[in-house]
Design a protein around this motif. Structure first.
Motif, PDB file in Angstrom:
ATOM      1  N   TRP A  30       8.938   0.265   0.493  1.00 55.07           N
ATOM      2  CA  TRP A  30       8.242  -1.029   0.539  1.00 55.07           C
ATOM      3  C   TRP A  30       8.672  -1.792   1.784  1.00 55.07           C
ATOM      4  O   TRP A  30       9.842  -2.130   1.929  1.00 55.07           O
ATOM      5  CB  TRP A  30       8.593  -1.885  -0.681  1.00 55.07           C
ATOM      6  CG  TRP A  30       7.961  -1.466  -1.951  1.00 55.07           C
ATOM      7  CD1 TRP A  30       8.458  -0.580  -2.870  1.00 55.07           C
ATOM      8  CD2 TRP A  30       6.715  -1.920  -2.469  1.00 55.07           C
ATOM      9  NE1 TRP A  30       7.597  -0.465  -3.926  1.00 55.07           N
ATOM     10  CE2 TRP A  30       6.511  -1.278  -3.706  1.00 55.07           C
ATOM     11  CE3 TRP A  30       5.755  -2.821  -2.019  1.00 55.07           C
ATOM     12  CZ2 TRP A  30       5.388  -1.499  -4.496  1.00 55.07           C
ATOM     13  CZ3 TRP A  30       4.633  -3.046  -2.793  1.00 55.07           C
ATOM     14  CH2 TRP A  30       4.457  -2.380  -4.022  1.00 55.07           C
ATOM     15  N   THR A  44       3.029  -0.427   1.512  1.00 65.08           N
ATOM     16  CA  THR A  44       3.616   0.690   0.784  1.00 65.08           C
ATOM     17  C   THR A  44       2.601   1.813   0.691  1.00 65.08           C
ATOM     18  O   THR A  44       1.404   1.597   0.880  1.00 65.08           O
ATOM     19  CB  THR A  44       4.086   0.276  -0.637  1.00 65.08           C
ATOM     20  OG1 THR A  44       4.835   1.351  -1.218  1.00 65.08           O
ATOM     21  CG2 THR A  44       2.929  -0.110  -1.534  1.00 65.08           C
ATOM     22  N   ASP A  45       3.105   3.005   0.402  1.00 64.32           N
ATOM     23  CA  ASP A  45       2.204   4.114   0.083  1.00 64.32           C
ATOM     24  C   ASP A  45       2.604   4.721  -1.260  1.00 64.32           C
ATOM     25  O   ASP A  45       2.256   5.836  -1.598  1.00 64.32           O
ATOM     26  CB  ASP A  45       2.178   5.167   1.190  1.00 64.32           C
ATOM     27  CG  ASP A  45       3.534   5.788   1.462  1.00 64.32           C
ATOM     28  OD1 ASP A  45       4.516   5.431   0.782  1.00 64.32           O
ATOM     29  OD2 ASP A  45       3.616   6.638   2.358  1.00 64.32           O
ATOM     30  N   THR A  47       1.477   4.164  -4.048  1.00 61.33           N
ATOM     31  CA  THR A  47       0.310   4.412  -4.901  1.00 61.33           C
ATOM     32  C   THR A  47      -0.394   5.726  -4.549  1.00 61.33           C
ATOM     33  O   THR A  47      -1.378   6.086  -5.190  1.00 61.33           O
ATOM     34  CB  THR A  47      -0.706   3.269  -4.757  1.00 61.33           C
ATOM     35  OG1 THR A  47      -1.157   3.220  -3.396  1.00 61.33           O
ATOM     36  CG2 THR A  47      -0.125   1.936  -5.163  1.00 61.33           C
ATOM     37  N   TYR A  75      -1.605  -5.279  -5.972  1.00 61.44           N
ATOM     38  CA  TYR A  75      -0.827  -4.262  -6.674  1.00 61.44           C
ATOM     39  C   TYR A  75       0.567  -4.811  -6.979  1.00 61.44           C
ATOM     40  O   TYR A  75       1.288  -5.228  -6.078  1.00 61.44           O
ATOM     41  CB  TYR A  75      -0.730  -2.993  -5.808  1.00 61.44           C
ATOM     42  CG  TYR A  75       0.104  -1.903  -6.417  1.00 61.44           C
ATOM     43  CD1 TYR A  75      -0.401  -1.136  -7.455  1.00 61.44           C
ATOM     44  CD2 TYR A  75       1.388  -1.656  -5.968  1.00 61.44           C
ATOM     45  CE1 TYR A  75       0.362  -0.134  -8.026  1.00 61.44           C
ATOM     46  CE2 TYR A  75       2.155  -0.653  -6.531  1.00 61.44           C
ATOM     47  CZ  TYR A  75       1.640   0.104  -7.567  1.00 61.44           C
ATOM     48  OH  TYR A  75       2.397   1.096  -8.128  1.00 61.44           O
ATOM     49  N   HIS A  76       0.944  -4.835  -8.240  1.00 57.93           N
ATOM     50  CA  HIS A  76       2.243  -5.329  -8.711  1.00 57.93           C
ATOM     51  C   HIS A  76       2.506  -6.779  -8.332  1.00 57.93           C
ATOM     52  O   HIS A  76       3.647  -7.196  -8.194  1.00 57.93           O
ATOM     53  CB  HIS A  76       3.385  -4.448  -8.214  1.00 57.93           C
ATOM     54  CG  HIS A  76       3.698  -3.324  -9.137  1.00 57.93           C
ATOM     55  ND1 HIS A  76       4.241  -3.498 -10.378  1.00 57.93           N
ATOM     56  CD2 HIS A  76       3.512  -2.001  -8.994  1.00 57.93           C
ATOM     57  CE1 HIS A  76       4.392  -2.325 -10.955  1.00 57.93           C
ATOM     58  NE2 HIS A  76       3.950  -1.399 -10.143  1.00 57.93           N
ATOM     59  N   THR A  84      -5.103  -6.490  -2.563  1.00 63.20           N
ATOM     60  CA  THR A  84      -4.692  -5.236  -1.951  1.00 63.20           C
ATOM     61  C   THR A  84      -5.828  -4.711  -1.097  1.00 63.20           C
ATOM     62  O   THR A  84      -6.981  -4.655  -1.540  1.00 63.20           O
ATOM     63  CB  THR A  84      -4.337  -4.193  -3.031  1.00 63.20           C
ATOM     64  OG1 THR A  84      -3.239  -4.692  -3.806  1.00 63.20           O
ATOM     65  CG2 THR A  84      -3.952  -2.861  -2.411  1.00 63.20           C
ATOM     66  N   HIS A  86      -7.277  -1.464   0.754  1.00 60.76           N
ATOM     67  CA  HIS A  86      -7.207  -0.010   0.659  1.00 60.76           C
ATOM     68  C   HIS A  86      -7.854   0.629   1.881  1.00 60.76           C
ATOM     69  O   HIS A  86      -8.847   0.111   2.402  1.00 60.76           O
ATOM     70  CB  HIS A  86      -7.936   0.476  -0.610  1.00 60.76           C
ATOM     71  CG  HIS A  86      -7.333  -0.022  -1.868  1.00 60.76           C
ATOM     72  ND1 HIS A  86      -6.359   0.661  -2.544  1.00 60.76           N
ATOM     73  CD2 HIS A  86      -7.557  -1.167  -2.573  1.00 60.76           C
ATOM     74  CE1 HIS A  86      -6.019  -0.019  -3.630  1.00 60.76           C
ATOM     75  NE2 HIS A  86      -6.727  -1.135  -3.660  1.00 60.76           N
TER      76      HIS A  86
END
Length: 128
Positions: A30, A44-45, A47, A75-76, A84, A86
């Protein structure tokens, strides 16, 4: 915009913003970007895809999620105040720049005046 490009572009924009530091309080997977100790962007990756998480005004976040399938709730994070981004879809570099900058400014405008690295009313908004 592809994943690595999405995150790279977000990182490049952050380097142009005064007072930003990078920390890893949640582990190496993160990247957490802060201004005056307050988080405004995470990368982050974890996911399975490289994502960018930024703060957004609730109304703007809702509209963005409706307009772009590559923008989802954070996300979170608090789903009302974070979104988020993408990779792989129609997100343009200018939009990513604007979303990163707006996230930064949302945090800065809630800081005490003496701690603000920029004036959130004028920083990067004169051309808009």
């Amino acid at each position: 915009m592809q994943g690595d490009t999405l995150q790279k572009h977000a990182r490049n924009r952050v380097q142009e913003l005064p007072g930003v530091i990078l920390e890893h309080p949640f582990g190496a997977e993160w990247d957490v970007f802060k201004v005056c100790g307050k988080v405004f962007m995470l990368l982050t990756d974890i996911t399975g895809e490289p994502i960018v998480i930024v703060k957004a005004d609730p109304e703007d976040g809702k509209a963005l999620r409706e307009q772009h399938e590559d923008i989802t709730p954070g996300y979170h994070m608090n789903k009302e105040h974070w979104i988020t981004l993408h990779p792989g879809g129609d997100l343009k570099k200018r939009l990513v720049d604007d979303l990163v900058t707006e996230s930064y400014l949302l945090v800065v405008e809630n800081l005490p005046y003496a701690k603000r690295p920029v004036d959130p009313q004028t920083f990067c908004r004169s051309a808009q």
